[in-house]
Design a protein around this motif. Structure first.
Motif, PDB file in Angstrom:
ATOM      1  N   MET A 130      10.432 -18.387   1.941  1.00  0.00           N
ATOM      2  CA  MET A 130      10.012 -18.697   0.847  1.00  0.00           C
ATOM      3  C   MET A 130       9.038 -19.378   0.461  1.00  0.00           C
ATOM      4  SD  MET A 130      13.012 -19.356  -1.700  1.00  0.00           S
ATOM      5  CE  MET A 130      13.720 -20.322  -2.682  1.00  0.00           C
ATOM      6  N   ALA A 131       7.734 -19.464   0.653  1.00  0.00           N
ATOM      7  CA  ALA A 131       6.619 -19.898   0.471  1.00  0.00           C
ATOM      8  C   ALA A 131       6.002 -18.298  -0.529  1.00  0.00           C
ATOM      9  CB  ALA A 131       5.544 -20.920   1.064  1.00  0.00           C
ATOM     10  N   SER A 132       6.474 -17.446   0.628  1.00  0.00           N
ATOM     11  CA  SER A 132       5.689 -16.220  -0.022  1.00  0.00           C
ATOM     12  C   SER A 132       6.147 -15.772  -1.031  1.00  0.00           C
ATOM     13  CB  SER A 132       5.598 -15.140   1.474  1.00  0.00           C
ATOM     14  OG  SER A 132       5.115 -14.124   1.180  1.00  0.00           O
ATOM     15  N   ALA A 133       7.374 -15.483  -0.653  1.00  0.00           N
ATOM     16  CA  ALA A 133       8.243 -15.515  -2.500  1.00  0.00           C
ATOM     17  C   ALA A 133       7.475 -16.505  -3.572  1.00  0.00           C
ATOM     18  CB  ALA A 133       9.575 -15.502  -1.934  1.00  0.00           C
ATOM     19  N   ILE A 134       7.705 -17.643  -3.185  1.00  0.00           N
ATOM     20  CA  ILE A 134       6.712 -18.389  -4.590  1.00  0.00           C
ATOM     21  C   ILE A 134       5.025 -17.322  -5.033  1.00  0.00           C
ATOM     22  CG2 ILE A 134       5.885 -20.319  -5.180  1.00  0.00           C
ATOM     23  CD1 ILE A 134       8.644 -21.785  -3.678  1.00  0.00           C
ATOM     24  N   ALA A 135       4.735 -17.053  -3.689  1.00  0.00           N
ATOM     25  CA  ALA A 135       3.698 -17.218  -3.941  1.00  0.00           C
ATOM     26  C   ALA A 135       2.866 -16.217  -4.638  1.00  0.00           C
ATOM     27  CB  ALA A 135       2.712 -17.054  -2.575  1.00  0.00           C
ATOM     28  N   ALA A 136       4.458 -14.926  -4.317  1.00  0.00           N
ATOM     29  CA  ALA A 136       4.205 -13.870  -5.287  1.00  0.00           C
ATOM     30  C   ALA A 136       4.616 -13.616  -6.721  1.00  0.00           C
ATOM     31  CB  ALA A 136       4.751 -13.073  -4.438  1.00  0.00           C
ATOM     32  N   ARG A 137       4.652 -14.851  -7.579  1.00  0.00           N
ATOM     33  CA  ARG A 137       5.096 -14.516  -8.296  1.00  0.00           C
ATOM     34  C   ARG A 137       4.264 -15.599  -9.321  1.00  0.00           C
ATOM     35  NH1 ARG A 137      10.999 -13.255  -8.593  1.00  0.00           N
ATOM     36  NH2 ARG A 137      10.566 -13.746 -11.002  1.00  0.00           N
ATOM     37  N   THR A 138       3.675 -16.006  -8.686  1.00  0.00           N
ATOM     38  CA  THR A 138       2.887 -17.716  -9.326  1.00  0.00           C
ATOM     39  C   THR A 138       1.364 -17.378  -8.910  1.00  0.00           C
ATOM     40  OG1 THR A 138       2.898 -19.510  -7.068  1.00  0.00           O
ATOM     41  CG2 THR A 138       4.500 -19.249  -8.673  1.00  0.00           C
ATOM     42  N   ASN A 149       6.960 -26.878  -3.620  1.00  0.00           N
ATOM     43  CA  ASN A 149       7.073 -27.764  -2.915  1.00  0.00           C
ATOM     44  C   ASN A 149       8.330 -27.627  -1.774  1.00  0.00           C
ATOM     45  OD1 ASN A 149       4.352 -28.684  -2.600  1.00  0.00           O
ATOM     46  ND2 ASN A 149       5.591 -31.249  -3.088  1.00  0.00           N
ATOM     47  N   VAL A 150       8.061 -26.427  -1.028  1.00  0.00           N
ATOM     48  CA  VAL A 150       9.806 -26.812  -0.002  1.00  0.00           C
ATOM     49  C   VAL A 150       9.691 -27.062   1.098  1.00  0.00           C
ATOM     50  CG1 VAL A 150       9.477 -23.956  -1.184  1.00  0.00           C
ATOM     51  CG2 VAL A 150       8.675 -24.060   1.246  1.00  0.00           C
ATOM     52  N   GLY A 193      -0.714 -24.996  -6.129  1.00  0.00           N
ATOM     53  CA  GLY A 193      -0.317 -25.550  -5.081  1.00  0.00           C
ATOM     54  C   GLY A 193       0.977 -25.155  -4.592  1.00  0.00           C
ATOM     55  N   ILE A 194       1.202 -24.221  -2.974  1.00  0.00           N
ATOM     56  CA  ILE A 194       2.118 -24.213  -2.543  1.00  0.00           C
ATOM     57  C   ILE A 194       2.113 -24.524  -1.355  1.00  0.00           C
ATOM     58  CG2 ILE A 194       4.134 -22.600  -1.473  1.00  0.00           C
ATOM     59  CD1 ILE A 194       2.530 -20.034  -3.709  1.00  0.00           C
ATOM     60  N   GLY A 195       3.501 -25.840  -1.371  1.00  0.00           N
ATOM     61  CA  GLY A 195       3.573 -26.845   0.037  1.00  0.00           C
ATOM     62  C   GLY A 195       4.538 -26.773   0.817  1.00  0.00           C
ATOM     63  N   ILE A 196       4.619 -26.536   1.766  1.00  0.00           N
ATOM     64  CA  ILE A 196       6.220 -26.988   3.044  1.00  0.00           C
ATOM     65  C   ILE A 196       5.861 -28.467   3.193  1.00  0.00           C
ATOM     66  CG2 ILE A 196       6.994 -25.913   5.014  1.00  0.00           C
ATOM     67  CD1 ILE A 196       5.851 -23.203   4.650  1.00  0.00           C
ATOM     68  N   MET A 197       6.589 -29.019   3.212  1.00  0.00           N
ATOM     69  CA  MET A 197       7.104 -30.677   3.745  1.00  0.00           C
ATOM     70  C   MET A 197       7.960 -30.656   3.940  1.00  0.00           C
ATOM     71  SD  MET A 197       3.958 -31.422   1.432  1.00  0.00           S
ATOM     72  CE  MET A 197       3.177 -30.398   0.782  1.00  0.00           C
ATOM     73  N   ALA A 198       8.475 -30.057   5.560  1.00  0.00           N
ATOM     74  CA  ALA A 198       7.512 -30.471   6.484  1.00  0.00           C
ATOM     75  C   ALA A 198       7.686 -29.153   6.715  1.00  0.00           C
ATOM     76  CB  ALA A 198       7.328 -31.356   7.064  1.00  0.00           C
ATOM     77  N   LEU A 199       6.890 -28.506   7.760  1.00  0.00           N
ATOM     78  CA  LEU A 199       6.666 -26.533   8.513  1.00  0.00           C
ATOM     79  C   LEU A 199       7.134 -27.776  10.047  1.00  0.00           C
ATOM     80  CD1 LEU A 199       6.702 -24.217   8.138  1.00  0.00           C
ATOM     81  CD2 LEU A 199       4.450 -23.986   8.621  1.00  0.00           C
ATOM     82  N   LEU A 200       7.965 -27.005  10.570  1.00  0.00           N
ATOM     83  CA  LEU A 200       8.615 -28.101  11.751  1.00  0.00           C
ATOM     84  C   LEU A 200       7.795 -26.876  12.922  1.00  0.00           C
ATOM     85  CD1 LEU A 200      12.191 -28.977  11.827  1.00  0.00           C
ATOM     86  CD2 LEU A 200      10.453 -30.051  11.304  1.00  0.00           C
ATOM     87  N   VAL A 201       6.518 -26.898  13.138  1.00  0.00           N
ATOM     88  CA  VAL A 201       5.850 -26.156  13.921  1.00  0.00           C
ATOM     89  C   VAL A 201       6.063 -26.046  15.190  1.00  0.00           C
ATOM     90  CG1 VAL A 201       3.695 -26.809  12.549  1.00  0.00           C
ATOM     91  CG2 VAL A 201       4.182 -28.062  14.303  1.00  0.00           C
ATOM     92  N   SER A 202       6.867 -27.358  15.994  1.00  0.00           N
ATOM     93  CA  SER A 202       7.468 -27.719  17.605  1.00  0.00           C
ATOM     94  C   SER A 202       8.395 -26.090  17.311  1.00  0.00           C
ATOM     95  CB  SER A 202       7.935 -28.712  17.646  1.00  0.00           C
ATOM     96  OG  SER A 202       8.756 -29.684  16.510  1.00  0.00           O
ATOM     97  N   LEU A 203       8.844 -25.705  16.149  1.00  0.00           N
ATOM     98  CA  LEU A 203      10.078 -24.667  16.629  1.00  0.00           C
ATOM     99  C   LEU A 203       9.443 -23.520  16.502  1.00  0.00           C
ATOM    100  CD1 LEU A 203      12.596 -26.706  13.981  1.00  0.00           C
ATOM    101  CD2 LEU A 203      12.865 -26.200  16.186  1.00  0.00           C
TER     102      LEU A 203
END
Length: 324
Positions: A60-68, A42-43, A72-82
Motif C-alpha cells: 500500500m505504501a508503494s502504491a501511495i508513493a507512486a501517486r503522491t 499513514n497505513v 510523508g508516508i508512514g506505516i503505523m506500525a510495521l510488525l517487523v517481527s513477522l
C-alpha cells in the motif's frame, strides 16, 4: 497545523468488485490529500482480521508513493517481527527510493498469536527475532558487506535516505524502551508515559546513544468531517463501531492499547472522544486554538460508504484548509 490521512482499510466487503473499489478510492484519496497539502498519509498492519484490516502495508505504501509527491508516508506500525529481515530491508529501500525519502515506520513487535501462527513465526521468540530484524536492517542499509548467517552479503539497492529510512521502535514496555535505546533508535509508545520516557532516556545514557521519544497527545482523536454531526452519528455511527469492536476483540490482559474503549453501542464510541464527527467550523476553531494540533482524518473508517468518505475529505480540504 499538520494534517494526516489514516488508511487502514477496515470494513471488509464480500464482493471483490466493491473491495477493489475501496482500495482504489484509498489511493485516490491519498493523491487528493497530497495535492491539498496534507503532511502525512499513514497505513497500518494487521493479519487475519474479520473486517479486512490492511495486511500489506508495504504494498500500500508503494502504491501511495507512486501517486503522491510531497506527503510523508508512514506505516503505523510495521510488525517487523513477522518479516524476513533481508527481504524487508530490500522492500523498504525500494519504497524509500520511489518516494524519495518520504517513507517512515514504527517497528512494532506484535501481540496477536494468530498473526504469528498464520505467518509461521514463533510467538514466544518474537522479541529475539525483532532484535535480529532491527540489527539486520541497520547493517543491510549500510555501505559495507556484512556477515549474515555465516556468509558475507551485500543488500541492494541502498535506500534514498542516508544513513537509513526514518523509523522508530514501538512498544509500551520497559523492554521496548531498552530495545530502542540499545539500537540508538527513537522510541514511539502508543500512549504517553512519563515514567517510561524517563527510563528510555536513562537507557540511552547507559548505552552511550542518542535518541528521542514521540507519543500521541493525550487528546488524540480520529476525525470524520460532516456538516451535521448528530445526524451523521445516527446514520453512519455503526461504521465506527465496526472498527472498534474488531480492535477490542484482540484485547490481551496486561497490555495497554490506546484505542481500546467501551464498544457496546455507537453512543459509547461517541462518548469516548477517540472518534469524532466534527463540522468544518469546529475543525477550524480547534486548529486555530492549537497551532501544533495534528488533525487525523479517517474517511474510510469501518467500511464507510465511499461517497461519505469522499465528502468528509472534501469538506476538510475545501472549507478547513483554506481558512487555516
Amino acid at each position: 497545523m499538520p494534517s494526516s490521512l489514516r488508511l487502514n482499510m477496515t470494513g471488509a466487503e464480500t464482493d471483490p468488485t466493491q473491495r477493489s473499489a475501496r482500495y482504489q478510492a484509498a489511493i485516490e484519496m491519498a493523491e487528493y490529500a497530497d495535492k491539498h497539502g496534507f503532511n502525512y498519509i499513514n497505513v497500518e498492519e494487521h493479519h487475519c482480521a474479520q473486517n479486512g484490516w490492511l495486511p500489506s502495508p508495504l504494498t500500500m505504501a508503494s502504491a501511495i508513493a507512486a501517486r503522491t509527491q510531497n506527503a510523508g508516508i508512514g506505516i503505523m506500525a510495521l510488525l517487523v517481527s513477522l518479516y524476513d529481515p533481508v527481504r524487508l530491508a530490500e522492500d523498504v529501500a525500494v519504497i524509500d527510493l520511489i518516494s524519495r525519502g518520504r517513507l517512515s515506520f514504527i517497528a512494532g513487535l506484535g501481540y496477536r498469536e494468530i498473526e504469528f501462527h498464520a505467518l509461521d513465526k514463533p510467538f514466544a521468540e518474537r522479541g529475539k527475532w525483532m532484535d535480529h530484524v532491527l540489527d539486520t536492517l541497520l547493517k543491510a542499509w549500510g555501505d559495507e558487506p556484512f556477515e549474515y548467517r555465516g556468509e558475507m552479503i551485500t543488500v541492494t539497492p541502498k535506500p534514498y535516505t542516508r544513513p537509513h529510512p526514518m523509523f522508530l521502535v514501538g512498544g509500551m514496555s520497559k523492554v521496548a524502551a531498552r530495545r530502542a535505546a540499545r539500537f540508538g533508535l527513537p522510541f514511539s509508545p502508543p500512549m504517553y508515559d512519563a515514567e517510561l520516557e524517563a527510563y528510555y532516556y536513562e537507557q540511552l545514557k547507559a548505552h552511550g546513544k542518542q535518541g528521542f521519544m514521540v507519543a500521541p497527545p493525550e487528546d488524540f482523536a480520529l476525525w470524520f468531517v460532516d456538516e451535521n454531526p448528530d445526524a451523521a452519528w445516527a446514520e453512519i455511527g455503526h461504521h465506527f463501531l465496526n472498527e472498534v469492536q474488531e480492535y477490542n476483540s484482540w484485547k490481551r490482559a496486561g497490555l495497554a492499547r490506546p484505542m481500546e474503549m467501551p464498544s457496546a453501542s455507537v453512543e459509547e464510541i461517541r462518548a469516548s472522544g477517540r472518534y469524532e464527527i466534527v463540522t468544518p467550523e469546529e475543525c477550524i476553531e480547534r486548529m486555530q486554538a492549537d497551532k501544533d494540533k495534528n488533525a487525523v482524518l479517517h474517511p474510510l473508517v469501518g467500511g464507510m460508504p465511499l461517497e461519505r468518505g469522499w465528502r468528509s475529505l472534501e469538506l476538510y480540504c475545501e472549507k478547513v484548509l483554506p481558512a487555516l
